[in-house]
Design a protein around this motif. Structure first.
Motif, PDB file in Angstrom:
ATOM      1  N   GLY A   1     -10.246   3.255  -5.321  1.00 46.02           N
ATOM      2  CA  GLY A   1     -11.131   3.330  -4.164  1.00 46.02           C
ATOM      3  C   GLY A   1     -11.112   2.054  -3.343  1.00 46.02           C
ATOM      4  O   GLY A   1     -11.115   2.094  -2.104  1.00 46.02           O
ATOM      5  N   LYS A   2     -11.090   0.910  -4.032  1.00 44.00           N
ATOM      6  CA  LYS A   2     -11.056  -0.375  -3.329  1.00 44.00           C
ATOM      7  C   LYS A   2      -9.763  -0.545  -2.548  1.00 44.00           C
ATOM      8  O   LYS A   2      -9.764  -1.124  -1.452  1.00 44.00           O
ATOM      9  CB  LYS A   2     -11.222  -1.515  -4.334  1.00 44.00           C
ATOM     10  N   ASN A   3      -8.654  -0.031  -3.092  1.00 44.90           N
ATOM     11  CA  ASN A   3      -7.377  -0.133  -2.382  1.00 44.90           C
ATOM     12  C   ASN A   3      -7.445   0.541  -1.020  1.00 44.90           C
ATOM     13  O   ASN A   3      -6.855   0.056  -0.046  1.00 44.90           O
ATOM     14  CB  ASN A   3      -6.250   0.472  -3.213  1.00 44.90           C
TER      15      ASN A   3
ATOM     16  N   ASN B   1      -9.178  -2.187   6.018  1.00 43.19           N
ATOM     17  CA  ASN B   1      -9.584  -3.502   6.520  1.00 43.19           C
ATOM     18  C   ASN B   1      -8.397  -4.383   6.877  1.00 43.19           C
ATOM     19  O   ASN B   1      -8.502  -5.253   7.757  1.00 43.19           O
ATOM     20  CB  ASN B   1     -10.468  -4.207   5.491  1.00 43.19           C
TER      21      ASN B   1
ATOM     22  N   GLU C   1     -12.101   2.606  -9.782  1.00 46.07           N
ATOM     23  CA  GLU C   1     -12.727   1.660  -8.860  1.00 46.07           C
ATOM     24  C   GLU C   1     -11.677   0.943  -8.024  1.00 46.07           C
ATOM     25  O   GLU C   1     -11.843   0.755  -6.814  1.00 46.07           O
ATOM     26  CB  GLU C   1     -13.577   0.653  -9.636  1.00 46.07           C
ATOM     27  N   THR C   2     -10.580   0.541  -8.670  1.00 43.52           N
ATOM     28  CA  THR C   2      -9.500  -0.135  -7.952  1.00 43.52           C
ATOM     29  C   THR C   2      -8.860   0.800  -6.932  1.00 43.52           C
ATOM     30  O   THR C   2      -8.561   0.386  -5.799  1.00 43.52           O
ATOM     31  CB  THR C   2      -8.433  -0.650  -8.938  1.00 43.52           C
TER      32      THR C   2
ATOM     33  N   GLU D   1     -10.177   0.906   0.852  1.00 42.03           N
ATOM     34  CA  GLU D   1     -10.967   0.035   1.725  1.00 42.03           C
ATOM     35  C   GLU D   1     -10.144  -1.175   2.156  1.00 42.03           C
ATOM     36  O   GLU D   1     -10.181  -1.568   3.337  1.00 42.03           O
ATOM     37  CB  GLU D   1     -12.242  -0.413   1.006  1.00 42.03           C
ATOM     38  N   ASP D   2      -9.417  -1.757   1.211  1.00 41.36           N
ATOM     39  CA  ASP D   2      -8.572  -2.913   1.537  1.00 41.36           C
ATOM     40  C   ASP D   2      -7.536  -2.546   2.591  1.00 41.36           C
ATOM     41  O   ASP D   2      -7.265  -3.323   3.520  1.00 41.36           O
ATOM     42  CB  ASP D   2      -7.857  -3.433   0.286  1.00 41.36           C
TER      43      ASP D   2
ATOM     44  N   TYR E   1       0.853  -1.182   0.000  1.00 44.75           N
ATOM     45  CA  TYR E   1       0.000   0.000   0.000  1.00 44.75           C
ATOM     46  C   TYR E   1       0.896   1.241   0.000  1.00 44.75           C
ATOM     47  O   TYR E   1       1.815   1.347   0.820  1.00 44.75           O
ATOM     48  CB  TYR E   1      -0.903   0.014   1.230  1.00 44.75           C
TER      49      TYR E   1
ATOM     50  N   THR F   1     -12.181   1.481 -14.454  1.00 44.20           N
ATOM     51  CA  THR F   1     -11.659   0.334 -13.697  1.00 44.20           C
ATOM     52  C   THR F   1     -10.578   0.787 -12.725  1.00 44.20           C
ATOM     53  O   THR F   1     -10.544   0.357 -11.564  1.00 44.20           O
ATOM     54  CB  THR F   1     -11.092  -0.730 -14.659  1.00 44.20           C
TER      55      THR F   1
ATOM     56  N   LYS G   1      -0.637  -1.385  -4.526  1.00 45.88           N
ATOM     57  CA  LYS G   1      -1.976  -0.897  -4.235  1.00 45.88           C
ATOM     58  C   LYS G   1      -1.948   0.594  -3.901  1.00 45.88           C
ATOM     59  O   LYS G   1      -2.006   0.979  -2.731  1.00 45.88           O
ATOM     60  CB  LYS G   1      -2.585  -1.725  -3.104  1.00 45.88           C
TER      61      LYS G   1
END
Length: 198
Positions: A156-158, A164, A153-154, A160-161, A7, A150, A36
């Motif tokens: 933004g997902k990174n 978490n 979206e990735t 959240e990942d 990250y 895409t 990420k």
């Protein structure tokens, strides 16, 4: 085969100072590495961190001294107060995501964006800089415009990942055994862990 989730933020001076060492360590240990990129300011907000400009002066001054020392130790040029920082890190992150989706190693591209911001006085939010970094790293500059939805979206997902998985800063490395290493100055610890020494 060991795995590392990496990250990071293209705006982070410590991501820049990490250089290509994460990739070199992954290769040394036969590990896979997933880059990420994320919104570091949003990560701070989600995990109790404070953006540099809002930190107590003592912390701000220490950060600048630490950056200078680390850069000297690593032999990397660095301007502690670059002209184009902070800026929008999303375009450079999208380019990295698009490049990684080709299956290629993006270590040099991550470094190119860091150097552009922290050593070359360039604005990594600008299309011409993004394309130049792609080209210099061996990628098609047209990736700057490829599958942007895409990539968004990735991106933004990174975030959240990262939240978490327990990350709260950059660079942040998490192994498949959930060992977490925060900071450029913990890369040697990651290497030692993968070697079985700690």
């Amino acid at each position: 085969m060991p795995h590392i989730d990496y990250y990071f933020a293209t705006l982070s001076p410590f991501t820049y100072l990490s250089g290509t060492r994460p990739a070199e360590i992954a290769q040394k240990h036969g590990a896979t590495i997933n880059y990420k990129p994320l919104d570091i300011m949003a990560l701070f907000g989600r995990t109790g961190g404070t953006p540099p400009k809002d930190r107590h002066p003592n912390r701000q001054e220490y950060r600048l001294q630490d950056m200078e020392r680390r850069a000297k130790l690593l032999g990397k040029p660095l301007n502690t107060k670059p002209m184009f920082w902070p800026t929008n890190g999303a375009p450079s992150a999208y380019a990295i995501i698009a490049a990684q989706n080709t299956g290629a190693d993006v270590a040099e591209l991550v470094l190119a964006f860091g150097a552009a911001c922290w050593a070359e006085e360039r604005d990594i939010s600008q299309d011409d800089v993004v394309r130049d970094c792609l080209e210099k790293s061996g990628f098609d500059p047209a990736l700057a415009d490829k599958d942007m939805l895409t990539s968004a979206e990735t991106f933004g997902k990174n975030l959240e990942d990262a939240v978490n998985a327990g990350a709260f800063g950059a660079p942040f490395f998490i192994t498949d055994t959930n060992q977490r290493f925060w900071g450029e100055d913990r890369i040697d610890d990651l290497d030692a862990y993968l070697s079985g020494n700690i």
